[in-house]
Each structure stands twice: as C-alpha cells, then as structure tokens.
Scaffold this motif. Structure first.
Motif, PDB file in Angstrom:
ATOM      1  N   MET A 171      28.174 -18.123   6.836  1.00 33.80           N
ATOM      2  CA  MET A 171      27.200 -17.544   7.756  1.00 33.80           C
ATOM      3  C   MET A 171      26.249 -18.607   8.284  1.00 33.80           C
ATOM      4  N   SER A 172      25.754 -19.454   7.399  1.00 34.33           N
ATOM      5  CA  SER A 172      24.818 -20.500   7.813  1.00 34.33           C
ATOM      6  C   SER A 172      25.481 -21.470   8.775  1.00 34.33           C
ATOM      7  N   HIS A 173      26.723 -21.837   8.466  1.00 29.13           N
ATOM      8  CA  HIS A 173      27.456 -22.759   9.320  1.00 29.13           C
ATOM      9  C   HIS A 173      27.674 -22.148  10.700  1.00 29.13           C
ATOM     10  N   GLY A 174      28.022 -20.857  10.727  1.00 26.91           N
ATOM     11  CA  GLY A 174      28.259 -20.196  12.001  1.00 26.91           C
ATOM     12  C   GLY A 174      27.009 -20.109  12.853  1.00 26.91           C
ATOM     13  N   VAL A 175      25.890 -19.754  12.230  1.00 23.51           N
ATOM     14  CA  VAL A 175      24.629 -19.659  12.982  1.00 23.51           C
ATOM     15  C   VAL A 175      24.193 -21.035  13.468  1.00 23.51           C
ATOM     16  N   ALA A 176      24.337 -22.048  12.607  1.00 24.41           N
ATOM     17  CA  ALA A 176      23.964 -23.403  13.011  1.00 24.41           C
ATOM     18  C   ALA A 176      24.799 -23.869  14.197  1.00 24.41           C
ATOM     19  N   SER A 177      26.091 -23.567  14.180  1.00 26.51           N
ATOM     20  CA  SER A 177      26.975 -23.962  15.275  1.00 26.51           C
ATOM     21  C   SER A 177      26.640 -23.204  16.547  1.00 26.51           C
ATOM     22  N   ASP A 183      26.901 -20.989  22.152  1.00 25.52           N
ATOM     23  CA  ASP A 183      26.433 -20.141  23.240  1.00 25.52           C
ATOM     24  C   ASP A 183      24.945 -20.259  23.509  1.00 25.52           C
ATOM     25  N   ALA A 184      24.162 -20.586  22.487  1.00 30.02           N
ATOM     26  CA  ALA A 184      22.717 -20.657  22.693  1.00 30.02           C
ATOM     27  C   ALA A 184      22.350 -21.739  23.687  1.00 30.02           C
ATOM     28  N   ALA A 185      23.215 -22.709  23.875  1.00 26.18           N
ATOM     29  CA  ALA A 185      22.929 -23.762  24.842  1.00 26.18           C
ATOM     30  C   ALA A 185      23.093 -23.255  26.269  1.00 26.18           C
ATOM     31  N   ARG A 186      23.780 -22.106  26.438  1.00 21.17           N
ATOM     32  CA  ARG A 186      24.046 -21.601  27.780  1.00 21.17           C
ATOM     33  C   ARG A 186      23.313 -20.307  28.087  1.00 21.17           C
ATOM     34  N   ARG A 187      22.885 -19.566  27.059  1.00 27.72           N
ATOM     35  CA  ARG A 187      22.184 -18.314  27.322  1.00 27.72           C
ATOM     36  C   ARG A 187      21.140 -18.089  26.239  1.00 27.72           C
ATOM     37  N   LYS A 188      20.084 -17.379  26.616  1.00 32.14           N
ATOM     38  CA  LYS A 188      19.001 -17.090  25.686  1.00 32.14           C
ATOM     39  C   LYS A 188      19.408 -15.947  24.775  1.00 32.14           C
ATOM     40  N   LEU A 189      19.290 -16.162  23.462  1.00 28.23           N
ATOM     41  CA  LEU A 189      19.631 -15.134  22.496  1.00 28.23           C
ATOM     42  C   LEU A 189      18.373 -14.374  22.083  1.00 28.23           C
ATOM     43  N   PRO A 190      18.513 -13.098  21.682  1.00 27.17           N
ATOM     44  CA  PRO A 190      17.338 -12.248  21.460  1.00 27.17           C
ATOM     45  C   PRO A 190      16.600 -12.511  20.159  1.00 27.17           C
ATOM     46  N   MET A 191      17.046 -13.431  19.327  1.00 23.38           N
ATOM     47  CA  MET A 191      16.350 -13.701  18.070  1.00 23.38           C
ATOM     48  C   MET A 191      16.542 -15.166  17.688  1.00 23.38           C
ATOM     49  N   SER A 192      15.718 -15.614  16.768  1.00 27.66           N
ATOM     50  CA  SER A 192      15.798 -16.991  16.298  1.00 27.66           C
ATOM     51  C   SER A 192      16.978 -17.132  15.341  1.00 27.66           C
ATOM     52  N   GLU A 194      16.899 -18.254  12.362  1.00 23.40           N
ATOM     53  CA  GLU A 194      16.460 -17.799  11.034  1.00 23.40           C
ATOM     54  C   GLU A 194      16.515 -16.280  10.929  1.00 23.40           C
ATOM     55  N   ASP A 195      16.061 -15.594  11.995  1.00 26.04           N
ATOM     56  CA  ASP A 195      16.098 -14.129  11.974  1.00 26.04           C
ATOM     57  C   ASP A 195      17.530 -13.613  11.961  1.00 26.04           C
ATOM     58  N   LEU A 196      18.402 -14.269  12.723  1.00 28.27           N
ATOM     59  CA  LEU A 196      19.802 -13.848  12.753  1.00 28.27           C
ATOM     60  C   LEU A 196      20.447 -14.030  11.382  1.00 28.27           C
ATOM     61  N   LEU A 197      20.195 -15.166  10.736  1.00 29.52           N
ATOM     62  CA  LEU A 197      20.780 -15.409   9.423  1.00 29.52           C
ATOM     63  C   LEU A 197      20.239 -14.411   8.400  1.00 29.52           C
ATOM     64  N   GLU A 198      18.929 -14.152   8.432  1.00 29.12           N
ATOM     65  CA  GLU A 198      18.346 -13.198   7.495  1.00 29.12           C
ATOM     66  C   GLU A 198      18.978 -11.815   7.666  1.00 29.12           C
ATOM     67  N   ALA A 199      19.173 -11.394   8.918  1.00 29.64           N
ATOM     68  CA  ALA A 199      19.791 -10.092   9.165  1.00 29.64           C
ATOM     69  C   ALA A 199      21.210 -10.067   8.619  1.00 29.64           C
TER      70      ALA A 199
END
Length: 243
Positions: A171-177, A183-192, A194-199
């Motif tokens: 999970m950590s590796h996937g969120v970091a990537s 995708d975060a480099a191309r579009r704004k995601l609705p959470m940070s 850290e918040d995504l990993l915690e969820a």
C-alpha cells in the motif's frame, strides 16, 4: 545524511580527497535527475570530475556503485521507520499507521535513495550486505505487523504477520508511486498521500475484523499477548514483489 546536503560537493567536482564519496554523491545527483537506470559509470565519473577509469578504484561496476547507494538508503530508511514505530506507542494501530506514513515521507524526501533501493532492479538476494540492510529495515514493518496480528479480536482468525507486513508495504509503495511518479503529476487528487494511506490501512484492518478505535486498541493491548504458531516463511528477498 541526505544526499542534498552534499550535492554541492559533487557539483564542484572531485576536489576534497574522498573519491568514493564524490562518486556516491555524483551518482545520487544523476539518479535524482535521470532515474536509477538513466546514467552510466562514465557519467558518474564525469559528474565527480574524474577520469572514466577512476571509479574502478572503489567500485567493480555501476551495479556495485548503485548497491552502495541502496545500502546507505536502507540504513537511513531503517532509522526513520524505527523512530516512527516507537515500539508501538501510544497504541499499535496508531504506530502502525505512522510507519506507513514514514515510508511515504522517505519516498518524498529522498527520491534518489528510494529509486536506488526499489527501482534499480538490483539483485538484492545476491548481495549479502545489501540484503542484510534491507532485511533490517523490513524487520521494523514485520515487527509492527506481528504486534498488530497479536491483537486479533476473539473469534477472528489471526492473519499471518508476514502477509500484513507485505500488505502495508505494498500500500505504501503504491501511494508513493501514485503521488510521486504517477497520476498525481497530471491531476489533482482529493486527499493527501498520508490521508489516502491511512484510509487504506483502516479499511484493510476493518476487513480483517480488527477494531480501529484507539481506545479499544489500547484496552486490547493490556497483558502480555504473543503471536501464536511458528513464524511465517518470508518470500524470496525481504521485500517480496508489490502487487
């Protein structure tokens, strides 16, 4: 020590008498700029301001140079994870989440080390020193997973600690990537991140039947609970393969 703190030395070339360190810093700068696969041994020599033959005084080839960088990265990674885990304080679930967030912080703050460690394709299993460094770092995540597995509520099958450790790493590796290179480099995601990993961690734990309430977790940790059964057999290499 962060590679950025020494980057100026590499930028000025090899003048301070420590050829090995100059080559390591030069390679870190190249990895940050081009990725772990984007430079040659000669590039590192050129960046350090030495002849193409000079690196062979300290490194057999480019892979050995990369291995030295990855080993240093794992040593820093281990220290960061150890601090984040803090022996499970104030409760196991909180500390478990904190370990995942420390993973994200390392990927964000030390991208060159992270790339050398996880994206270079180095045969870790064939390098005993590098393998030992990576196992020590992964041991922190495994220890956290073992502590958490021991808190499985009554009537809930206890999941293998190794499975839980690999899952939080995946999970950590996937969120970091996603946030660092995807995708975060191309579009704004609705959470940070850290918040995504915690969820993700909370959803995963709830799916296993764990209580994710901090007060309940603290109560469940009363007493000396120990994981039952023999330790799980790890996959090839300390980190396995992220899915």
């Amino acid at each position: 020590m962060s590679w950025r703190k020494e980057q100026r030395r590499a930028d000025r070339g090899y003048h301070h008498g420590n050829l090995k360190e100059a080559l390591l810093q030069a390679a870190l700068g190249l990895i940050a700029e081009k990725g772990a696969a984007g430079f040659t041994f000669a590039d590192a020599a050129r960046m350090a301001g030495v002849s193409p033959a000079a690196p062979y005084r300290h490194f057999r080839d480019r892979d050995e140079l990369l291995s030295s960088i990855a080993q240093r990265g794992f040593e820093q990674f281990e220290a960061l994870l150890t601090s984040a885990w803090d022996d499970g304080r104030p409760d196991t679930v909180t500390a478990y989440e904190r370990v995942g967030k420390a993973y994200l912080a390392f990927a964000r703050e030390e991208p060159a080390f992270y790339s050398a460690m996880f994206e270079s394709g180095l045969p870790v299993d064939l390098n005993p020193t590098l393998l030992a460094a990576s196992e020590r770092a992964f041991g922190i995540i495994r220890a956290a997973a073992e502590r958490l597995a021991a808190l499985a509520p009554p009537g809930v099958p206890r999941p293998p600690a190794m499975m839980m450790a690999l899952h939080i790493w995946s999970m950590s590796h996937g969120v970091a990537s996603l946030f660092g290179r995807g995708d975060a480099a191309r579009r704004k995601l609705p959470m940070s991140p850290e918040d995504l990993l915690e969820a993700q961690v909370l959803i995963y734990l709830r799916g296993l039947g764990f209580s994710t309430d901090r007060r309940s977790a603290g109560q469940n940790e009363q007493g000396d609970q120990k994981p039952a059964g023999p330790p799980p057999i790890p996959p090839s290499g300390p980190w396995g393969t992220p899915k």
